[in-house]
Design a protein around this motif. Structure first.
Motif, PDB file in Angstrom:
ATOM      1  N   PHE A   6     -35.343  25.043 -10.607  1.00 49.00           N
ATOM      2  CA  PHE A   6     -33.928  24.951 -10.197  1.00 49.00           C
ATOM      3  C   PHE A   6     -33.939  23.713  -8.938  1.00 49.00           C
ATOM      4  CE2 PHE A   6     -32.641  28.747 -12.399  1.00 49.00           C
ATOM      5  CZ  PHE A   6     -31.565  28.480 -12.900  1.00 49.00           C
ATOM      6  N   TYR A   7     -34.633  23.990  -8.098  1.00 51.68           N
ATOM      7  CA  TYR A   7     -34.880  22.979  -6.908  1.00 51.68           C
ATOM      8  C   TYR A   7     -34.707  21.584  -7.342  1.00 51.68           C
ATOM      9  CZ  TYR A   7     -35.737  26.797  -3.574  1.00 51.68           C
ATOM     10  OH  TYR A   7     -35.368  27.834  -2.977  1.00 51.68           O
ATOM     11  N   LEU A   8     -35.542  21.176  -8.306  1.00 52.27           N
ATOM     12  CA  LEU A   8     -35.629  19.765  -8.872  1.00 52.27           C
ATOM     13  C   LEU A   8     -34.154  19.528  -9.459  1.00 52.27           C
ATOM     14  CD1 LEU A   8     -37.169  17.549  -9.557  1.00 52.27           C
ATOM     15  CD2 LEU A   8     -37.407  18.450 -11.684  1.00 52.27           C
ATOM     16  N   ALA A   9     -33.697  20.487 -10.242  1.00 53.37           N
ATOM     17  CA  ALA A   9     -32.551  20.384 -11.088  1.00 53.37           C
ATOM     18  C   ALA A   9     -31.321  19.827 -10.150  1.00 53.37           C
ATOM     19  CB  ALA A   9     -32.129  21.481 -11.893  1.00 53.37           C
ATOM     20  N   LEU A  10     -31.401  20.667  -8.794  1.00 48.29           N
ATOM     21  CA  LEU A  10     -30.070  20.700  -8.002  1.00 48.29           C
ATOM     22  C   LEU A  10     -30.445  19.268  -7.223  1.00 48.29           C
ATOM     23  CD1 LEU A  10     -29.707  24.435  -7.496  1.00 48.29           C
ATOM     24  CD2 LEU A  10     -28.654  22.887  -8.878  1.00 48.29           C
ATOM     25  N   PHE A  19     -28.753  12.262  -6.586  1.00 53.39           N
ATOM     26  CA  PHE A  19     -29.031  10.832  -6.367  1.00 53.39           C
ATOM     27  C   PHE A  19     -28.023  10.040  -7.051  1.00 53.39           C
ATOM     28  CE2 PHE A  19     -33.423  12.547  -6.060  1.00 53.39           C
ATOM     29  CZ  PHE A  19     -33.782  11.765  -5.133  1.00 53.39           C
ATOM     30  N   PRO A  20     -27.191  10.381  -8.005  1.00 49.21           N
ATOM     31  CA  PRO A  20     -25.808   9.563  -8.405  1.00 49.21           C
ATOM     32  C   PRO A  20     -24.948   9.689  -7.377  1.00 49.21           C
ATOM     33  CG  PRO A  20     -26.659  10.895 -10.293  1.00 49.21           C
ATOM     34  CD  PRO A  20     -27.225  11.400  -8.953  1.00 49.21           C
ATOM     35  N   VAL A  21     -24.969  10.624  -6.386  1.00 48.47           N
ATOM     36  CA  VAL A  21     -24.035  10.659  -5.371  1.00 48.47           C
ATOM     37  C   VAL A  21     -24.280   9.855  -4.157  1.00 48.47           C
ATOM     38  CG1 VAL A  21     -22.908  12.232  -3.747  1.00 48.47           C
ATOM     39  CG2 VAL A  21     -23.500  13.187  -5.935  1.00 48.47           C
ATOM     40  N   VAL A  22     -25.549   9.770  -3.757  1.00 44.80           N
ATOM     41  CA  VAL A  22     -26.267   9.082  -2.992  1.00 44.80           C
ATOM     42  C   VAL A  22     -25.752   7.497  -3.394  1.00 44.80           C
ATOM     43  CG1 VAL A  22     -28.105   8.078  -1.761  1.00 44.80           C
ATOM     44  CG2 VAL A  22     -27.942  10.465  -2.073  1.00 44.80           C
ATOM     45  N   GLY A  63     -20.963  11.917   1.078  1.00 43.76           N
ATOM     46  CA  GLY A  63     -21.781  12.421   0.148  1.00 43.76           C
ATOM     47  C   GLY A  63     -23.371  12.031   0.524  1.00 43.76           C
ATOM     48  N   VAL A  64     -23.451  10.793   0.892  1.00 41.78           N
ATOM     49  CA  VAL A  64     -24.919  10.155   1.088  1.00 41.78           C
ATOM     50  C   VAL A  64     -25.562  11.178   2.300  1.00 41.78           C
ATOM     51  CG1 VAL A  64     -26.097   8.154   2.035  1.00 41.78           C
ATOM     52  CG2 VAL A  64     -24.041   8.130   0.470  1.00 41.78           C
ATOM     53  N   ALA A  65     -24.645  11.377   3.483  1.00 39.91           N
ATOM     54  CA  ALA A  65     -25.367  11.974   4.465  1.00 39.91           C
ATOM     55  C   ALA A  65     -25.795  13.373   4.322  1.00 39.91           C
ATOM     56  CB  ALA A  65     -24.258  12.120   5.548  1.00 39.91           C
ATOM     57  N   SER A  66     -24.891  14.119   3.346  1.00 37.59           N
ATOM     58  CA  SER A  66     -25.515  15.386   3.170  1.00 37.59           C
ATOM     59  C   SER A  66     -26.642  15.338   2.347  1.00 37.59           C
ATOM     60  CB  SER A  66     -24.307  16.180   2.513  1.00 37.59           C
ATOM     61  OG  SER A  66     -23.629  15.591   1.506  1.00 37.59           O
ATOM     62  N   MET A  67     -26.718  14.422   1.153  1.00 34.24           N
ATOM     63  CA  MET A  67     -27.804  14.240   0.437  1.00 34.24           C
ATOM     64  C   MET A  67     -28.941  14.050   1.050  1.00 34.24           C
ATOM     65  SD  MET A  67     -26.303  15.692  -2.268  1.00 34.24           S
ATOM     66  CE  MET A  67     -24.934  16.024  -2.441  1.00 34.24           C
ATOM     67  N   LEU A  68     -28.951  12.993   1.774  1.00 30.90           N
ATOM     68  CA  LEU A  68     -30.160  12.628   2.687  1.00 30.90           C
ATOM     69  C   LEU A  68     -30.820  13.668   3.366  1.00 30.90           C
ATOM     70  CD1 LEU A  68     -29.557   8.801   3.454  1.00 30.90           C
ATOM     71  CD2 LEU A  68     -30.882   9.774   1.744  1.00 30.90           C
ATOM     72  N   ALA A  69     -29.741  14.538   4.108  1.00 38.49           N
ATOM     73  CA  ALA A  69     -30.243  15.590   4.721  1.00 38.49           C
ATOM     74  C   ALA A  69     -31.143  16.600   4.062  1.00 38.49           C
ATOM     75  CB  ALA A  69     -29.121  16.351   5.569  1.00 38.49           C
ATOM     76  N   LEU A  70     -30.328  16.826   2.645  1.00 38.03           N
ATOM     77  CA  LEU A  70     -30.936  17.620   1.613  1.00 38.03           C
ATOM     78  C   LEU A  70     -32.429  17.304   1.383  1.00 38.03           C
ATOM     79  CD1 LEU A  70     -30.907  20.000  -0.264  1.00 38.03           C
ATOM     80  CD2 LEU A  70     -29.933  18.307  -2.009  1.00 38.03           C
ATOM     81  N   ALA A  94     -26.231  21.426  -2.804  1.00 36.92           N
ATOM     82  CA  ALA A  94     -26.959  20.873  -1.510  1.00 36.92           C
ATOM     83  C   ALA A  94     -27.160  22.040  -0.420  1.00 36.92           C
ATOM     84  CB  ALA A  94     -26.545  19.762  -1.165  1.00 36.92           C
ATOM     85  N   ALA A  95     -26.188  22.673  -0.003  1.00 31.29           N
ATOM     86  CA  ALA A  95     -26.069  23.715   0.954  1.00 31.29           C
ATOM     87  C   ALA A  95     -27.181  24.898   0.488  1.00 31.29           C
ATOM     88  CB  ALA A  95     -24.756  24.417   1.131  1.00 31.29           C
ATOM     89  N   VAL A  96     -26.767  25.313  -0.631  1.00 31.36           N
ATOM     90  CA  VAL A  96     -27.557  26.390  -1.171  1.00 31.36           C
ATOM     91  C   VAL A  96     -29.048  25.988  -1.457  1.00 31.36           C
ATOM     92  CG1 VAL A  96     -27.733  27.837  -3.188  1.00 31.36           C
ATOM     93  CG2 VAL A  96     -25.682  27.461  -2.246  1.00 31.36           C
TER      94      VAL A  96
END
Lengths: 377, 291
Positions: free
Chosen positions: A124-128, A133-136, B263-270, B224-226
Motif C-alpha cells: 500500500f505504501y508504494l501504491a499511495l 508523482f503525477p501531482v508533483v 501539491g508539490v510541497a506536500s508530496m515532497l514532504a511525504l 499522503a497524510a495517512v
C-alpha cells in the motif's frame, strides 16, 4: 520447399490453431488488420487510440501484475514522455521518429527516479506514494509556463503520417511488436528468457526469491525501466497523434485507466489488458458518439468495472480461458474443452464423465483450499 | 500580524485534512480497505446539504443531519452490495471504490453541471485580533474539527464498541474467536468513516465553494497524510495532516505563485519522510506475511 511449408504449417497448427485462446487472439489480430479498410475515419481514430492505450495498459501490467509493484501514478511516465517529445519537436525541430525515442528514454529516467523510493516501500505504501508523482509533475508544469505552456500545453507538433489509415497501421504495428516483446519477457514458459519466472517468484515471496540467490533489486529496477519505456513510447506517440502535450496527460484518471483496463481484462497476463482496452475504449468512445450524453460513458465504465469484479474477480480473459481450455492431467498440454481426449497423449480429459469413482484427495502440497475436500474424479 | 493569519490558516487546513484523513485511516486500519471514494462521500454531503437547505428550503441543521444520514446509508449500502464481496483483494477494493467515486462525480455532474456553488455558512461575521480579520467560520472549523477528533478518540478508547474496533484492527481472526462479530464491526466502521466524511464536509465546506471535481485534490493529500503518519494509526494521520498542511500553508503564504506548488510541497514532504522511515511516523512494521 514443400517440407519447409509443411513444417511451418505443423508449427502453426500445434502452437496456435490447437490452442483456443491463441486462436482467438490470432483472429483478433487478423480482424484488426483488415477492419480499417471498411470503416470511416472517426472509428479508425478510436481504434488508433485503442492500440496506443493497449501498449500503456500492458506496460502497467509488467509492474503491477507481474512484479506486484502497484503503481498508481503510471501517468507520470506517459506525461513525461509526451512533454519531452513535444519540447524536442516544437522547440528543437527534431523529426517524430527521433523525438518518440527521446520521450521514451526520458520516461525511463523518470522510472529510475521513481525507483528510488519504490525500492524501499512495498504494498500500500508504494501504491499511495506513486500516486504522488503525477501531482508533483503537474505542479512543476504549472510553475514553468514559458517552457511547458502551463494550462494550454505545447501545441503544434508534427503529424506522424498524413492519413488516418497510415497512422492506424503504424501504431498497430508498433503495438504488435511492443506487446509481443512484453509478452515474451514476462512469459513464464519461455526457455530463453527467465525474467518472467523470476518476476513472478519475487511477487509471490520476495524473501524466498532472495534466499534462492535472485537479486530482487536488479529485477525491480529492470521492471520499472521496461514498464516506463513502453509507457513512454505510448505517451510520445499520443502527443504526436493529438499534436498537443498538455496537463491532461498527467491526470489521476489517466493513472487509473490502465489499472482499470488490466483488472477488466485479467491481471498479470499481458494480453488481458490489451483485450480490456480493445473492449472498453471503443465502447466508451462509441457511447460518446451517441446523443446520450458525456456523463453516461463514465457511469457505464464504472458499472462495467464493478460488475466484472463482482462476477469474474480474476478478469474477463482469465474467466473465458478457464471455461474454454482444459489442461491435460497427464502431459499438461492445453486442449479445447470440446475434446474428449488429449490431442498429444490421448488421455481422457473429462474424467468425471467417463469413470465415476470417488477418491479422497490427499493433500500433500499443503495448499489450504484442497484440505480434505472430497472430489469426484 | 501575518503570523496570526498563518496560524489560523494552518489550523483550519489541518483540521480539514485531519478530519478526512482519520476517516480514511480508520477504515484502512480496521478493514484493510483503501477507500478512494472517501472524499467523494465528503463532496456528496456538500451537495446534499446544498440541495436540502438552499433548494428544498429546510433548516441548516436539519439538512446537515439528513445529508449525513443519507451518506452513511450510501456507504453502508455500497459496502454490503459490492465491497463485502471483493474485500479480500486490495486492488479490487481500490478500483471498486474509485468506480464509486466516478459514479458520484458523474451523477453530480448531470444534476448540477460543472459550476461553482457556495454553501451557506453557519456563522456570519468576523472579529479582529491585532488588526487581523478572523471570520467566525474559521474559528468554528478549527474548534469543531478538534471536538470531532477528540470525540472519535474517546469513542475508540473508552467504549466497548471502540475496544471491539481496535481488536478487529489488530487481529480480525483472533477477535472473531473471542466473540466479536467481525462483519458487524466492519459495517459499523464503514458507517463511522462515512459519517466522518460527512461531518468534515459540513464543518469545512462553507469556507470553499463546491463543484463536482473537488474530490480529486484532497484525495491525494489525505492519502499522503495517512501514509506519512503510518497506515491505520489515528494519531499518525492527525500528525500527518498537521505536517502537510503546515508545508502547504507555508508555501502558499511565503512563495510567490505558491498556489501551484501546494501539491508539490506536500508530496515532497511525504517522499522525504518515507525515504528515512518507510513505515511512516507512527506506523507499525508488521511481520511480513508469508503464505
Amino acid at each position: 520447399m514443400k517440407k519447409f511449408l509443411l513444417n511451418n504449417y505443423y508449427f502453426f497448427k500445434l502452437n496456435i490453431l490447437e490452442i483456443p485462446w491463441r486462436m482467438i487472439i490470432f483472429t483478433g489480430i487478423i480482424f484488426l488488420a483488415f477492419i480499417p479498410l471498411f470503416i470511416d475515419d472517426y472509428i479508425i481514430r478510436i481504434l488508433t487510440f485503442a492500440c496506443l492505450f493497449a501498449i500503456f495498459a500492458a506496460s502497467w501490467d509488467i509492474l503491477g501484475g507481474f512484479m506486484g509493484q502497484l503503481n498508481m501514478g503510471h501517468a507520470a511516465f506517459f506525461g513525461v514522455a509526451a512533454y519531452a517529445s513535444a519540447i524536442c519537436n516544437v522547440n528543437l525541430g527534431l523529426p517524430p521518429y527521433i523525438t518518440i525515442f527521446i520521450g521514451a528514454l526520458c520516461s525511463v529516467v523518470t522510472g529510475l527516479i521513481v525507483c528510488l523510493p519504490a525500492l524501499r516501500l512495498r504494498g500500500f505504501y508504494l501504491a499511495l506514494v506513486t500516486l504522488a508523482f503525477p501531482v508533483v509533475l503537474n505542479g512543476l508544469i504549472m510553475l514553468f509556463p514559458n517552457i511547458t505552456g502551463g494550462e494550454m500545453g505545447i501545441s503544434g507538433l508534427v503529424k506522424l503520417l498524413p492519413t488516418a489509415i497510415g497512422n492506424y497501421y503504424l501504431v498497430f504495428i508498433i503495438m504488435l511488436i511492443s506487446v509481443f516483446v512484453m509478452w515474451k519477457f514476462t512469459d513464464t514458459q519461455s526457455r530463453f528468457i527467465r525474467a518472467g519466472v523470476i518476476m513472478r517468484a519475487i511477487r509471490e515471496d520476495e524473501i524466498a526469491a532472495r534466499t534462492s540467490g535472485i537479486n530482487s533489486t536488479q529485477y525491480k529496477v529492470f521492471a520499472f525501466a521496461m514498464s516506463a519505456f513502453f509507457a513512454g513510447l505510448s505517451g510520445a506517440i499520443y502527443a504526436h497523434l493529438i499534436r498537443v502535450a498538455g496537463p491532461s496527460t498527467l491526470t489521476l484518471t489517466l493513472s487509473f485507466n490502465p489499472i482499470l483496463w488490466s483488472i477488466f481484462g485479467g491481471i498479470s497476463t499481458i494480453y488481458g489488458p490489451v483485450i480490456g482496452v480493445f473492449i472498453l475504449h471503443p465502447l466508451v468512445e462509441l457511447l460518446r458518439l451517441n446523443v446520450i450524453g458525456e456523463e453516461i460513458r463514465v457511469i457505464v465504465q464504472a458499472l462495467v468495472l464493478i460488475l466484472v469484479l463482482l462476477f469474474m474477480p480474476m478478469g474477463l480473459t482469465t474467466w473465458i480461458r478457464d471455461h474454454i481450455e482444459v489442461i491435460c492431467l497427464r502431459c499438461k498440454a492445453i486442449n479445447i474443452f470440446t475434446r474428449m481426449k488429449c490431442r498429444i497423449c490421448g488421455a481422457n480429459l473429462h474424467l468425471e464423465k467417463s469413470q465415476k469413482k470417488h477418491y479422497r484427495f490427499s493433500n500433500k502440497s499443503g495448499i489450504e483450499h484442497h484440505n480434505n475436500k472430497e472430489i469426484v474424479v | 500580524m501575518s503570523l496570526i493569519l498563518f496560524l489560523i490558516n494552518w489550523l483550519a487546513t489541518a483540521g480539514y485534512y485531519a478530519l478526512l484523513a482519520i476517516g480514511f485511516s480508520l477504515l484502512f486500519g480496521v478493514a484493510r480497505m483503501a477507500n478512494f471514494a472517501h472524499t467523494s462521500l465528503y463532496m456528496l454531503t456538500g451537495f446534499l446539504v446544498y440541495t436540502f437547505s438552499l433548494i428544498l428550503g429546510y433548516g441548516l441543521i436539519l439538512s446537515s443531519v439528513l445529508a449525513i444520514c443519507s451518506v452513511v446509508i450510501v456507504a453502508i449500502g455500497f459496502y454490503v452490495m459490492v465491497l463485502n464481496r471483493v474485500k479480500e483483494q486490495p486492488l479490487a477494493v481500490m478500483m471498486v471504490t474509485f468506480a464509486l467515486a466516478l459514479l458520484i462525480q458523474e451523477t453530480l455532474l448531470t444534476f448540477f453541471q460543472a459550476s461553482l456553488r457556495g454553501m451557506e455558512p453557519f456563522f456570519d461575521g468576523y472579529f479582529e485580533i491585532f488588526g487581523v480579520r478572523v471570520s467566525f467560520q474559521h474559528v468554528f472549523t478549527i474548534f469543531a474539527s478538534a471536538a470531532v477528533i477528540i470525540g472519535l478518540i474517546l469513542l475508540l478508547s473508552k467504549t466497548k464498541l471502540g475496544k471491539a474496533i481496535r481488536a478487529v484492527s489488530q487481529d480480525a481472526e483472533m477477535a472473531n474467536v473471542m466473540g466479536v462479530n467481525v462483519g458487524r464491526i466492519l459495517l459499523i466502521t464503514t458507517g463511522i468513516s462515512a459519517a466522518l466524511a460527512g461531518i468534515a464536509a459540513i464543518v469545512i465546506l462553507p469556507l470553499f465553494s463546491i463543484e463536482p471535481y473537488m474530490w480529486l485534490t484532497p484525495l491525494t493529500v489525505i492519502i499522503a497524510a495517512v501514509v506519512l503518519g503510518g497506515l491505520g494509526s489515528i494519531k499518525g494521520s492527525i500528525f500527518g495532516a498537521l505536517i502537510l498542511s503546515f508545508a502547504e500553508v507555508l508555501v502558499i503564504t511565503f512563495i510567490p505563485q505558491g498556489g501551484f506548488l501546494r501539491g508539490v510541497a506536500s508530496m515532497l514532504a511525504l517522499v522525504a519522510v518515507l525515504i528515512f522511515r518507510p513505515e511512516g511516523l507512527f506506523g507499525i512494521t508488521f511481520e511480513e506475511e508469508r503464505i
